[in-house]
Design a protein around this motif. Sequence first.
Motif, PDB file in Angstrom:
ATOM      1  N   ASN A  82       0.833  -1.201   0.000  1.00 32.39           N
ATOM      2  CA  ASN A  82       0.000   0.000   0.000  1.00 32.39           C
ATOM      3  C   ASN A  82       0.871   1.257   0.000  1.00 32.39           C
ATOM      4  OD1 ASN A  82      -2.831   1.141   0.418  1.00 32.39           O
ATOM      5  ND2 ASN A  82      -1.741   2.070   2.123  1.00 32.39           N
ATOM      6  N   ASP A  83       1.914   1.254   0.811  1.00 29.60           N
ATOM      7  CA  ASP A  83       2.839   2.395   0.831  1.00 29.60           C
ATOM      8  C   ASP A  83       3.490   2.586  -0.537  1.00 29.60           C
ATOM      9  OD1 ASP A  83       2.269   2.807   3.504  1.00 29.60           O
ATOM     10  OD2 ASP A  83       4.072   1.788   4.232  1.00 29.60           O
ATOM     11  N   CYS A  84       3.871   1.480  -1.156  1.00 31.08           N
ATOM     12  CA  CYS A  84       4.519   1.532  -2.474  1.00 31.08           C
ATOM     13  C   CYS A  84       3.544   2.059  -3.526  1.00 31.08           C
ATOM     14  CB  CYS A  84       5.027   0.143  -2.839  1.00 31.08           C
ATOM     15  SG  CYS A  84       5.936   0.078  -4.391  1.00 31.08           S
ATOM     16  N   PHE A  85       2.297   1.588  -3.444  1.00 31.04           N
ATOM     17  CA  PHE A  85       1.278   2.011  -4.411  1.00 31.04           C
ATOM     18  C   PHE A  85       1.095   3.519  -4.390  1.00 31.04           C
ATOM     19  CE2 PHE A  85      -2.969   3.146  -5.677  1.00 31.04           C
ATOM     20  CZ  PHE A  85      -3.217   2.363  -6.790  1.00 31.04           C
ATOM     21  N   PHE A  86       0.923   4.088  -3.205  1.00 26.54           N
ATOM     22  CA  PHE A  86       0.676   5.518  -3.136  1.00 26.54           C
ATOM     23  C   PHE A  86       1.954   6.338  -3.319  1.00 26.54           C
ATOM     24  CE2 PHE A  86      -3.316   3.940  -1.412  1.00 26.54           C
ATOM     25  CZ  PHE A  86      -4.183   4.642  -2.242  1.00 26.54           C
ATOM     26  N   SER A  87       3.097   5.704  -3.159  1.00 26.64           N
ATOM     27  CA  SER A  87       4.342   6.366  -3.527  1.00 26.64           C
ATOM     28  C   SER A  87       4.388   6.565  -5.041  1.00 26.64           C
ATOM     29  CB  SER A  87       5.539   5.532  -3.068  1.00 26.64           C
ATOM     30  OG  SER A  87       6.752   6.099  -3.518  1.00 26.64           O
ATOM     31  N   TYR A  88       3.977   5.525  -5.795  1.00 24.13           N
ATOM     32  CA  TYR A  88       3.878   5.655  -7.256  1.00 24.13           C
ATOM     33  C   TYR A  88       2.863   6.746  -7.621  1.00 24.13           C
ATOM     34  CZ  TYR A  88       6.512   1.372  -8.387  1.00 24.13           C
ATOM     35  OH  TYR A  88       7.493   0.418  -8.560  1.00 24.13           O
ATOM     36  N   PHE A  89       1.726   6.725  -6.952  1.00 19.13           N
ATOM     37  CA  PHE A  89       0.673   7.701  -7.231  1.00 19.13           C
ATOM     38  C   PHE A  89       1.195   9.119  -7.028  1.00 19.13           C
ATOM     39  CE2 PHE A  89      -3.102  10.191  -6.575  1.00 19.13           C
ATOM     40  CZ  PHE A  89      -4.099   9.579  -7.329  1.00 19.13           C
ATOM     41  N   ASP A  90       1.817   9.349  -5.878  1.00 16.38           N
ATOM     42  CA  ASP A  90       2.328  10.689  -5.566  1.00 16.38           C
ATOM     43  C   ASP A  90       3.447  11.106  -6.521  1.00 16.38           C
ATOM     44  OD1 ASP A  90       0.553  10.986  -3.465  1.00 16.38           O
ATOM     45  OD2 ASP A  90       1.965  10.252  -1.959  1.00 16.38           O
ATOM     46  N   LYS A  91       4.279  10.160  -6.904  1.00 15.87           N
ATOM     47  CA  LYS A  91       5.372  10.474  -7.824  1.00 15.87           C
ATOM     48  C   LYS A  91       4.823  10.979  -9.152  1.00 15.87           C
ATOM     49  CE  LYS A  91       9.565   8.494  -9.886  1.00 15.87           C
ATOM     50  NZ  LYS A  91      10.407   7.273 -10.002  1.00 15.87           N
ATOM     51  N   SER A  92       3.707  10.399  -9.595  1.00 16.85           N
ATOM     52  CA  SER A  92       3.083  10.844 -10.841  1.00 16.85           C
ATOM     53  C   SER A  92       2.511  12.245 -10.714  1.00 16.85           C
ATOM     54  CB  SER A  92       1.967   9.873 -11.260  1.00 16.85           C
ATOM     55  OG  SER A  92       2.487   8.624 -11.649  1.00 16.85           O
ATOM     56  N   ILE A  93       1.650  12.448  -9.718  1.00 14.82           N
ATOM     57  CA  ILE A  93       0.945  13.733  -9.657  1.00 14.82           C
ATOM     58  C   ILE A  93       1.859  14.874  -9.234  1.00 14.82           C
ATOM     59  CG2 ILE A  93      -1.240  12.550  -9.228  1.00 14.82           C
ATOM     60  CD1 ILE A  93      -1.106  13.548  -6.350  1.00 14.82           C
ATOM     61  N   ASP A  94       2.926  14.558  -8.513  1.00  9.98           N
ATOM     62  CA  ASP A  94       3.842  15.616  -8.082  1.00  9.98           C
ATOM     63  C   ASP A  94       4.609  16.241  -9.248  1.00  9.98           C
ATOM     64  OD1 ASP A  94       3.046  15.275  -5.476  1.00  9.98           O
ATOM     65  OD2 ASP A  94       4.842  14.192  -4.834  1.00  9.98           O
ATOM     66  N   GLN A  95       4.561  15.602 -10.401  1.00  9.67           N
ATOM     67  CA  GLN A  95       5.248  16.162 -11.569  1.00  9.67           C
ATOM     68  C   GLN A  95       4.525  17.378 -12.141  1.00  9.67           C
ATOM     69  OE1 GLN A  95       6.840  13.174 -14.467  1.00  9.67           O
ATOM     70  NE2 GLN A  95       5.953  11.665 -13.059  1.00  9.67           N
TER      71      GLN A  95
END
Length: 215
Positions: A82-95
């Motif tokens: 779950n932590d990894c999933f939302f890390s991917y999510f945040d990495k995308s939108i933070d761009q």
Amino acid sequence: MTTRSAEHSLSRAAAAKARPHTAGATAQQLLLRAAGELFYQEGVRAVGVDAVVERAGVNKMSLYRQFSSKDELIAAYLEQANDCFFSYFDKSIDQHPGDPVRQIAQYFEDLEHRASREGYRGCPFVNVAAEFPDPSHPARQIVARNKAQLIERLQGLTSAAGAYDPAALADALALLIEGVYAASQTYGPGCGPIRAAARVAAQLVAAACPRRNAA
């Protein structure tokens, strides 16, 4: 059992017995890494704790000092996923700070990239849900929480994008994401349906955000 198989089993047992105790924090890290690799690639039910211990290179006592049962190990694996999933999510939108439409597009572009890699096994939460049909199982509760959190995050983006019905658009995008996961396993990594997802997401967003289009 053949003589060679028996010798191999005895050799593995002797090696496991000979492994020294591993310190708590290190053992936990090694076990979670091993469980993450094995559970994701082979399935949670198919992998026993002996296989996790062997992959981690620790003794079985080290495992039970960290996790009282396999179910507890599964839960820890899912929390880490779950932590990894939302890390991917945040990495995308933070761009693309402040641009929710571009953030949604970026997420689908990045998902397409991940789902096109060799060895991609889809969503770990979908996989676990298929293995544990009982919705009251602790693993299923973590799955439900992950999916609810995803919907919540998507709805935050669709609201910021000016969708006339943010919840409906978030549901549609979530369905598209689930479709990418399924297609990666049925059609294969990098298949046509996966490559179409970002384009379909853009069409859904454009149709659901008339105020933005008018501006």
